[in-house]
Design an enzyme around this catalytic site. Structure first.
Site, PDB file in Angstrom:
ATOM      1  N   SER A 187      58.622  33.883  62.106  1.00  0.00           N
ATOM      2  CA  SER A 187      59.571  35.179  61.849  1.00  0.00           C
ATOM      3  C   SER A 187      60.565  35.142  60.973  1.00  0.00           C
ATOM      4  O   SER A 187      61.016  36.111  60.379  1.00  0.00           O
ATOM      5  CB  SER A 187      59.612  36.023  63.136  1.00  0.00           C
ATOM      6  OG  SER A 187      60.142  34.937  64.055  1.00  0.00           O
ATOM      7  N   HIS A 215      53.648  38.615  62.835  1.00  0.00           N
ATOM      8  CA  HIS A 215      53.913  38.925  61.109  1.00  0.00           C
ATOM      9  C   HIS A 215      52.827  38.739  60.555  1.00  0.00           C
ATOM     10  O   HIS A 215      53.002  38.392  59.253  1.00  0.00           O
ATOM     11  CB  HIS A 215      55.246  38.101  60.976  1.00  0.00           C
ATOM     12  CG  HIS A 215      56.219  38.351  61.684  1.00  0.00           C
ATOM     13  ND1 HIS A 215      57.235  39.266  61.536  1.00  0.00           N
ATOM     14  CD2 HIS A 215      56.868  37.783  62.880  1.00  0.00           C
ATOM     15  CE1 HIS A 215      58.147  39.302  62.273  1.00  0.00           C
ATOM     16  NE2 HIS A 215      57.936  38.302  63.305  1.00  0.00           N
ATOM     17  N   LYS A 246      55.135  46.019  64.345  1.00  0.00           N
ATOM     18  CA  LYS A 246      55.248  45.811  63.136  1.00  0.00           C
ATOM     19  C   LYS A 246      54.490  46.046  62.078  1.00  0.00           C
ATOM     20  O   LYS A 246      54.619  47.464  61.640  1.00  0.00           O
ATOM     21  CB  LYS A 246      55.351  44.207  63.107  1.00  0.00           C
ATOM     22  CG  LYS A 246      56.651  43.666  64.041  1.00  0.00           C
ATOM     23  CD  LYS A 246      56.585  42.295  64.290  1.00  0.00           C
ATOM     24  CE  LYS A 246      57.891  42.229  65.072  1.00  0.00           C
ATOM     25  NZ  LYS A 246      58.014  40.723  65.719  1.00  0.00           N
TER      26      LYS A 246
HETATM   27  C1  LIG Z   1      58.524  40.507  67.280  1.00  0.00           C
HETATM   28  C2  LIG Z   1      57.869  39.353  67.760  1.00  0.00           C
HETATM   29  C3  LIG Z   1      57.101  39.303  69.115  1.00  0.00           C
HETATM   30  C4  LIG Z   1      57.535  40.495  70.004  1.00  0.00           C
HETATM   31  O1  LIG Z   1      56.869  41.722  69.735  1.00  0.00           O
HETATM   32  P1  LIG Z   1      57.250  42.901  70.276  1.00  0.00           P
HETATM   33  O2  LIG Z   1      56.044  44.041  70.008  1.00  0.00           O
HETATM   34  O3  LIG Z   1      58.469  43.418  69.289  1.00  0.00           O
HETATM   35  O4  LIG Z   1      57.949  42.922  71.664  1.00  0.00           O
HETATM   36  C5  LIG Z   1      56.710  38.273  69.277  1.00  0.00           C
HETATM   37  N1  LIG Z   1      56.283  37.211  68.685  1.00  0.00           N
HETATM   38  C6  LIG Z   1      56.766  37.223  67.420  1.00  0.00           C
HETATM   39  C7  LIG Z   1      56.510  36.047  66.498  1.00  0.00           C
HETATM   40  C8  LIG Z   1      57.474  38.210  66.830  1.00  0.00           C
HETATM   41  O5  LIG Z   1      57.961  38.182  65.735  1.00  0.00           O
END
Ligand SMILES: *Cc1c(COP(=O)(O)O)cnc(C)c1O
Length: 401
Positions: A187, A215, A246
């Site tokens: 990330s 991602h 995302k």
């Molecule tokens: C953003 C993220 C999460 C958490 O997801 P949310 O739906 O925002 O709680 C989990 N793993 C990774 C690698 C992330 O970047």
């Protein structure tokens, strides 16, 4: 008086430019990939190019998603009322789970409230005392927290270092059960995990493999299935998770795998069992978003073209733009103060680009993490890149030029 120690600690953080603060941020609901910034002392607002959100496909604010949510809101109400295991299991959850399983070509899927709860819930449900969880050092915090919650031994391997992982698997080969867990795309760096090698190691050592596609879900694979599919290893992944917050532009998360896995999680994943279900109207929005992710291929194409353009422009200017082909492009500056300084300079020029500091990233690697979106036009990005290069050069030159 008894919280005095907090003030001391916070003062120390403020002094080393590592205190975190909440700021009001208003996204343009029209889906332009811009933030609306209130001007101080006036009622006007400026529009900043948003290079810090994870709305990769530009779907947040899509009118078809908004319409699906509005309709479901009027028929299904605002809240689920209870956990899915009590009375909160509106039929839309099952519809979305079927659609996710079909999209991924797996037996079954399970919706969680968000990615954090999915990771915390899944890892603590599949690992426990006497087990070992092997986790990349740069994995997301929600993975780390899931491991802590599981009470299994936390075995961290150097980032993407398969020799190190092998040595650790060897060392812990007598653990009751083994789980290897990795982000597919990291990330804060935007680089990819070596999924094929991980799958081979998992097979060799009889471990389970879990991949987090936060991602990469929506972005890779012909229909946005993710990096596991693009790399052809999906059948070797035991636990596949991703988020709808995302690329999907909404909220929530999915886990997919075998019938056995999903049945186990329904019985064991505490964030699923002991927390109220998502509002059904939100899930209806995700269902629409999943359809758009699978059909609107131009969004993926636009985004990967933008990534190439952005990376090559930074590289031509002699800046390190990170590895890989993801829409996450880090500009590593080192010190906290430098990163904050560049972030402020960019904001003055109409670009929202947030400084990411330790402990989110390793000490001494404070950075600006740029994330691109299909909502941005080529022209917007070309202009932004020029501004970024100027700001980075000024920072290198000690702030003057
Ligand atoms: C953003 C993220 C999460 C958490 O997801 P949310 O739906 O925002 O709680 C989990 N793993 C990774 C690698 C992330 O970047």
């Amino acid at each position: 008086m008894s919280l005095r120690w907090m003030d001391d600690e916070l003062e120390r953080r403020a002094a080393e430019a590592s205190e975190r603060k909440l700021r009001d941020r208003l996204r343009d609901p029209g889906g332009s990939g811009r933030l609306l910034q209130q001007e101080t002392g006036s009622s006007g607002s400026t529009r900043l190019l948003d290079l810090s959100s994870n709305d990769y496909l530009g779907l947040a604010g899509h009118p078809a998603i908004a319409e699906a949510m509005r309709e479901a809101l009027l028929t299904g109400g605002t809240g689920a009322g209870a956990s899915r295991l009590v009375t909160g299991n509106h039929p839309v959850f099952g519809q979305l789970e079927e659609a996710v399983a079909a999209w991924q070509g797996c037996d079954a899927a399970l919706i969680f409230a968000n990615g954090y709860m999915a990771n915390a819930g899944v890892i603590s449900a599949v690992a426990g005392r006497g087990d070992a969880v092997f986790s990349d050092r740069l994995n997301h915090a929600s993975i780390t927290d899931g491991i802590v919650l599981s009470r299994a031994e936390h075995v961290r391997y150097r980032h993407n270092d398969m020799e190190h992982l092998r040595a650790l698997l060897e060392k812990h080969k007598h653990a009751r059960r083994k789980l290897i867990v990795t982000d597919a795309v990291f990330s804060m760096d935007g680089d990819q995990a070596p999924l094929r090698e991980l799958a081979e190691l998992k097979r060799e050592y009889g471990a389970m493999l879990m991949v987090d596609e936060a991602h990469s879900g929506g972005l890779y694979g012909q229909f946005g299935e993710g990096l596991c599919r693009a790399a052809g290893v999906q059948d070797m992944v035991d636990i596949h998770m991703g988020t709808f917050s995302k690329a999907f532009g909404v909220y929530g998360a999915y886990v997919c795998g075998s019938h056995t896995l999903i049945r186990w999680l329904v019985n064991k994943a505490r964030p699923l069992i002991y927390s109220t279900a998502l509002p059904p109207c939100l899930v209806a929005g995700v269902l629409k978003s999943l359809e758009l992710v699978q059909t609107e291929h131009w969004r993926r194409e636009q985004l990967s073209g933008s990534g190439r353009l952005f990376r090559s422009a930074l590289r031509e200017a002699g800046l390190a733009a990170g590895e890989g082909d993801s829409p996450i492009i880090p500009l590593i500056l080192g010190g906290n103060a430098e990163a904050l300084h560049v972030s402020t300079a960019l904001e003055d020029e109409g670009i929202a680009a947030v400084a990411i500091r330790p402990p989110t990233v390793p000490e001494g690697t404070a950075r600006i993490r740029f994330s691109l979106s299909a909502a941005h036009s080529r022209e917007e990005l070309t202009d932004a890149v020029k501004i970024i290069i100027r700001a980075a050069r000024r920072a290198e030159g000690g702030g003057e030029c």
